[in-house]
Write a protein that holds these residues in place. Structure first.
Motif, PDB file in Angstrom:
ATOM      1  N   ARG A 556      49.887 -19.684 -51.045  1.00 11.65           N
ATOM      2  CA  ARG A 556      49.018 -18.522 -50.897  1.00 11.65           C
ATOM      3  C   ARG A 556      47.571 -18.910 -51.152  1.00 11.65           C
ATOM      4  O   ARG A 556      47.279 -19.911 -51.814  1.00 11.65           O
ATOM      5  CB  ARG A 556      49.426 -17.410 -51.873  1.00 11.65           C
ATOM      6  N   CYS A 557      46.693 -18.090 -50.607  1.00  8.46           N
ATOM      7  CA  CYS A 557      45.274 -18.259 -50.892  1.00  8.46           C
ATOM      8  C   CYS A 557      44.972 -17.709 -52.281  1.00  8.46           C
ATOM      9  O   CYS A 557      45.861 -17.226 -52.986  1.00  8.46           O
ATOM     10  CB  CYS A 557      44.430 -17.554 -49.824  1.00  8.46           C
ATOM     11  N   SER A 558      43.736 -17.750 -52.691  1.00 13.14           N
ATOM     12  CA  SER A 558      43.376 -17.332 -54.048  1.00 13.14           C
ATOM     13  C   SER A 558      43.643 -15.855 -54.275  1.00 13.14           C
ATOM     14  O   SER A 558      44.078 -15.448 -55.358  1.00 13.14           O
ATOM     15  CB  SER A 558      41.897 -17.642 -54.317  1.00 13.14           C
ATOM     16  N   CYS A 559      43.417 -15.020 -53.250  1.00 10.75           N
ATOM     17  CA  CYS A 559      43.637 -13.582 -53.421  1.00 10.75           C
ATOM     18  C   CYS A 559      45.057 -13.179 -53.066  1.00 10.75           C
ATOM     19  O   CYS A 559      45.456 -12.043 -53.367  1.00 10.75           O
ATOM     20  CB  CYS A 559      42.646 -12.791 -52.580  1.00 10.75           C
ATOM     21  N   GLY A 560      45.843 -14.041 -52.437  1.00  8.91           N
ATOM     22  CA  GLY A 560      47.221 -13.731 -52.107  1.00  8.91           C
ATOM     23  C   GLY A 560      47.402 -13.002 -50.799  1.00  8.91           C
ATOM     24  O   GLY A 560      48.537 -12.633 -50.460  1.00  8.91           O
ATOM     25  N   SER A 561      46.354 -12.791 -50.020  1.00 12.64           N
ATOM     26  CA  SER A 561      46.492 -12.065 -48.756  1.00 12.64           C
ATOM     27  C   SER A 561      47.109 -12.934 -47.668  1.00 12.64           C
ATOM     28  O   SER A 561      47.922 -12.457 -46.881  1.00 12.64           O
ATOM     29  CB  SER A 561      45.127 -11.541 -48.299  1.00 12.64           C
ATOM     30  N   SER A 562      46.739 -14.194 -47.597  1.00 12.19           N
ATOM     31  CA  SER A 562      47.262 -15.107 -46.577  1.00 12.19           C
ATOM     32  C   SER A 562      48.346 -15.982 -47.192  1.00 12.19           C
ATOM     33  O   SER A 562      48.185 -16.493 -48.314  1.00 12.19           O
ATOM     34  CB  SER A 562      46.149 -15.990 -46.005  1.00 12.19           C
ATOM     35  N   VAL A 563      49.460 -16.121 -46.472  1.00 12.63           N
ATOM     36  CA  VAL A 563      50.620 -16.872 -46.967  1.00 12.63           C
ATOM     37  C   VAL A 563      51.018 -17.881 -45.890  1.00 12.63           C
ATOM     38  O   VAL A 563      51.047 -17.554 -44.697  1.00 12.63           O
ATOM     39  CB  VAL A 563      51.805 -15.942 -47.293  1.00 12.63           C
ATOM     40  N   LEU A 564      51.320 -19.101 -46.321  1.00 13.71           N
ATOM     41  CA  LEU A 564      51.791 -20.166 -45.441  1.00 13.71           C
ATOM     42  C   LEU A 564      53.075 -20.727 -46.042  1.00 13.71           C
ATOM     43  O   LEU A 564      53.073 -21.201 -47.180  1.00 13.71           O
ATOM     44  CB  LEU A 564      50.740 -21.270 -45.296  1.00 13.71           C
TER      45      LEU A 564
END
Length: 695
Positions: A556-564
């Motif tokens: 996840r990115c730092s804010c948790g919006s994007s997930v891979l």
């Protein structure tokens, strides 16, 4: 340059302390995030200014009066004379000649050439510094351009399909996910070597799970799999053709299907070129693979990874029961029901089907009175299973007239009497034809039937029933063949020696008592750490390398919006996905509302806003850049001697105090002769050096 408050890293905001009576703030340097005071120039800018005055561009060894053999022209000293060779007349050692104008022009041309080369080098230095300082903005622009190019590639891939569906792309969700992963950095990982799959590397795609593997990796995997199976199962090693499985979905492939060439997804082109305007590893032509389930049509997409989408063709088909007129339907969803009652005669030949339009009628669900096979009893039974038995013995008179039928409820005629055929004595040596009412007596000869040991025969007289166990004493070997012992023939001899051989896993010993050599497979759990370094192998103990870890980990990115989602073990080397949401981390300085920027991995960039905190002892605010969190070089340890090597410098984040206030305040001298600007932190009267003149 002013004195730096602590040893500060050049790439972080730096606070300078200016000398008294000079509070001027110059423009920011384009290649370093520091502020230059008025009158100071960047070293590269100093080189660029040489076009107006050539002395500034002249290197140290060419400056007049500083190089070896150079004299000061302003002090009347002449340059070193040159000797002129004349034919027939040797040049004297003390002869002096003046340099001609041609020599002066050559020196001046060399100077101009060196000045131009230095100027070009300085220009390249400034351009590289400026481009490196604005790399973040360029990355954002590249992301926007990459998204636009990715959208155009996906649109060109789906054009031939959406033209058949009228623009409807709802059936392309699964295929579109595979295509999106092809463009996502770090999303495609070879499960064999746990490394990223790049668009320039030859790959192989599984037809079952559509996973991508490096071509050398899958070739080695296939060879190792066949070798391990052959070494464990074949008596004649390498003679049988064993299949090899896919590392992910375990789809089996014959040895002849081992990939030996780099092909595109549709299999038309060998070694497809890396075209930036096509899907990676694609040939760019129409797929044309047969769709599944088979309908007679082929795939309309361009050569693509993942499964082919449902068939978009329009066909004219009737309903399931065939009563309604044919209607145009999508080929992938051509089955439809007219919602009318079926009415077909069921298998019981008594009732009709009451379900709505369907393909095959189910068994009759009703209950009716059904007779058993022999016809003696009647019971309510499902129409779907009319044949049943009443579990009563037949009891009918046989053809001999002396015995009755002993079979359970059956249909048809009873079998003949089993005692009316030719019979033999119990040992089988003599045969006789007697009426079914008389028993055949033993013949009185030795039985001689083979005992259960299959080595000896029965020594009793002809008798009824089974023979007894073999009691002869023989010299018997144990199962493993190491020991021998005299004992009864019907008993099995097992010694206490434990088998020292290694099982098929090549890790554990057999340790079974009196093992004949065919050691059973190892039944322990493997338990070795997998390549992800997070889990252990849950399979039964095996030989060779373990299968890849089947788990997946979200990055996840730092804010948790994007997930891979990546395979387990890749989360440590995979960069977080790019996120276009604003950063949600609280500011690390005293400014409540920091500068807006996108979500990013790691700490936020240093605050570039002015400090504006009230300075102590005055009413002014600090004009310097924010210095609440600045990288400062720590104090170096004093070396004990020249034999010790200096350690690498260490840095720490530290809040620096505000510098003294430099705002000029008009202040008069003690004698009030003049008024001069004095820095705020030194506010107070001063002496101008004149005679006082007051009474």
């Amino acid at each position: 340059m002013g004195r730096v408050m602590g040893d500060v890293v050049p790439t972080s905001p730096v606070v300078y302390e200016d000398p008294p009576h000079k509070e001027l703030q110059g423009p920011a340097c384009p290649c370093r995030s520091v502020r230059m005071r008025s009158g100071e120039r960047h070293p590269a800018a100093a080189l660029l200014s040489a076009e107006s005055g050539g002395v500034a561009m002249e290197p140290a060894w060419r400056q007049q009066g500083r190089g070896r053999g150079r004299a000061q022209e302003g002090q009347g000293e002449r340059p070193r004379p040159l000797q002129k060779d004349r034919p027939g007349v040797p040049a004297g050692r003390g002869e002096k000649t003046n340099p001609g104008p041609a020599k002066g022009e050559s020196v001046q041309s060399k100077f101009e050439e060196i000045r131009r080369s230095n100027q070009a080098a300085a220009q390249r230095l400034v351009e590289s510094r400026v481009s490196s300082s604005s790399s973040d903005e360029d990355n954002d622009d590249d992301d926007d351009d990459g998204d636009g190019q990715r959208g155009r590639i996906l649109e060109s891939t789906f054009t031939s399909y959406t033209s058949q569906t009228g623009g409807d792309a709802s059936a392309l969700t699964r295929t579109g996910q595979y295509l999106s992963d092809m463009f996502q950095s770090g999303a495609l990982t070879c499960l064999i070597c746990i490394a990223s799959v790049k668009r320039t590397q030859p790959v192989w795609s599984c037809s079952g799970c559509f996973s991508l593997f490096h071509l050398p990796c899958i070739q080695k995997w296939a060879r190792d799999s066949v070798f391990l199976i052959s070494s464990a199962t074949d008596e004649d090693f390498g003679q049988k053709q064993h299949p090899w499985p896919c590392p992910k979905c375990r789809t089996e492939y014959p040895p002849s299907a081992t990939p030996n060439r780099y092909m595109c997804y549709c299999g038309k082109l060998q070694d497809p070129p890396a075209d930036p305007w096509l899907v990676p590893h694609s040939c760019g032509s129409i797929c044309q693979q047969e769709l599944k389930p088979s309908c007679g049509h082929t795939c309309l997409l361009l050569c693509h990874p993942g499964p082919c989408p449902p068939c978009p063709k329009m066909v004219s088909v009737s309903c399931l029961c065939g009563k309604a007129k044919p209607l145009p339907r999508r080929c992938s969803n051509k089955s439809w029901s007219c919602q009318q009652q079926c009415g077909k005669l069921l298998g019981c030949k008594q009732h009709t089907c009451t379900q709505l339009c369907h393909t095959e009628c189910p068994p009759c669900p009703r209950v009716s009175l059904q007779r058993c096979v022999c016809g003696r009893q009647t019971a309510e039974r499902p129409c779907a299973s009319p044949r049943w038995t009443c579990q009563q013995v037949c009891g009918a008179q046989l053809s001999c007239g002396n015995h009755t039928c002993e079979e359970v409820c059956h249909d048809g005629a009873c079998p003949p009497c089993p005692r009316s055929v030719s019979r033999s004595c119990p040992c089988g040596k003599t045969k006789s034809s007697l009426p079914c009412t008389e028993e055949v007596l033993p013949c009185g000869d030795t039985c001689d039937r083979r005992l259960s040991c299959l080595k000896h025969t029965c020594s009793m007289r002809c008798h009824r029933g089974s023979c007894e166990t073999c009691r002869q004493e023989v010299d018997k070997a144990c199962r493993c063949g190491r020991h021998r012992k005299p004992m009864a023939c019907h008993k099995e001899y097992l010694c206490d020696a434990k088998c020292p051989q290694t099982r098929n896993c090549q890790r554990h010993q057999c340790r079974r008592k009196c093992c004949p050599g065919n050691c059973p497979p190892c039944d322990q759990i493997c338990g070795r750490t997998l390549g992800c370094r997070n889990h252990k192998c849950p399979s039964v103990c095996h030989q060779g390398s373990c299968y890849p870890c089947p788990e997946t980990v979200p990055v996840r990115c730092s804010c948790g919006s994007s997930v891979l989602v990546v395979p387990c073990g890749r989360e440590r080397s995979t960069k977080p996905p790019r996120c276009r949401e604003p950063c949600r981390l609280p500011p690390s300085c005293h400014h409540r509302d920091g500068e807006p920027h996108r979500c990013h991995p790691g700490p936020c960039p240093p605050c570039a806003r002015p400090c504006l905190l009230p300075l102590p002892g005055c009413c002014h605010a600090c004009p310097q850049p924010c210095h609440d969190l600045v990288l400062v070089r720590s104090q170096q340890v004093q070396l004990a001697g020249p034999w010790e090597q200096p350690a690498e410098p260490t840095f720490m984040k530290k809040a620096l105090p505000c510098p003294p206030c430099q705002v000029p305040i008009p202040t008069s001298c003690f004698g009030e002769h003049e008024v001069s600007p004095v820095p705020c932190h030194r506010q107070g009267r001063f002496s101008c050096g004149r005679a006082c003149g007051r009474p």
